[in-house]
Design a protein around this motif. Structure first.
Motif, short mmCIF file in Angstrom:
data_model
loop_
_atom_site.label_atom_id
_atom_site.label_comp_id
_atom_site.label_asym_id
_atom_site.label_seq_id
_atom_site.Cartn_x
_atom_site.Cartn_y
_atom_site.Cartn_z
N PRO A 1 -8.99 -20.95 16.61
CA PRO A 1 -8.88 -21.74 15.45
C PRO A 1 -7.72 -21.51 14.62
CG PRO A 1 -11.11 -20.90 15.58
CD PRO A 1 -10.41 -20.13 16.70
N ASP A 2 -7.17 -20.19 14.54
CA ASP A 2 -6.07 -20.01 13.85
C ASP A 2 -5.06 -19.23 14.55
OD1 ASP A 2 -4.08 -19.23 12.06
OD2 ASP A 2 -5.40 -17.85 10.66
N PRO A 3 -4.44 -19.98 15.64
CA PRO A 3 -3.60 -18.95 16.42
C PRO A 3 -2.45 -18.24 15.89
CG PRO A 3 -3.16 -21.42 16.75
CD PRO A 3 -4.13 -21.37 15.94
N ASP A 4 -1.87 -18.87 14.96
CA ASP A 4 -0.84 -17.95 14.43
C ASP A 4 -1.45 -16.90 13.64
OD1 ASP A 4 1.41 -19.75 15.32
OD2 ASP A 4 1.13 -20.86 13.38
N GLY A 5 -2.29 -16.98 12.88
CA GLY A 5 -3.14 -15.82 12.25
C GLY A 5 -3.64 -14.63 13.21
N GLN B 1 -0.40 -12.75 14.31
CA GLN B 1 -0.12 -11.71 13.40
C GLN B 1 -1.01 -10.56 13.35
OE1 GLN B 1 2.79 -11.68 11.55
NE2 GLN B 1 3.20 -13.56 12.69
#
Length: 60
Positions: A10-14, A17
């Motif tokens: 759902p939040d690959p960038d998160g 990180q």
């Protein structure tokens, strides 16, 4: 089960990180060991050797 190669987080960038943060302050050897433990943990979770072989082929 087949290997999922389309975006599935759902939040690959998160997540990326968080993955980088998990390596903060680690030596190269410690970072490599963390990666190995993560790979083995996820491989165990998947538990399907055909999918794991497909993943190895996909990233090679």
């Amino acid at each position: 089960m087949s290997l999922k190669q389309d975006p599935n987080i759902p939040d690959p960038d998160g997540f990326y990180q968080e993955l980088l943060a998990a390596h903060d302050g680690l030596s190269k050897a410690e970072s490599d060991a963390l990666n190995a433990r993560l790979i083995l943990t996820l491989a165990n979770h998947i538990g399907d050797c055909e999918v794991l072989r497909d993943a190895l082929k996909a990233v090679k």
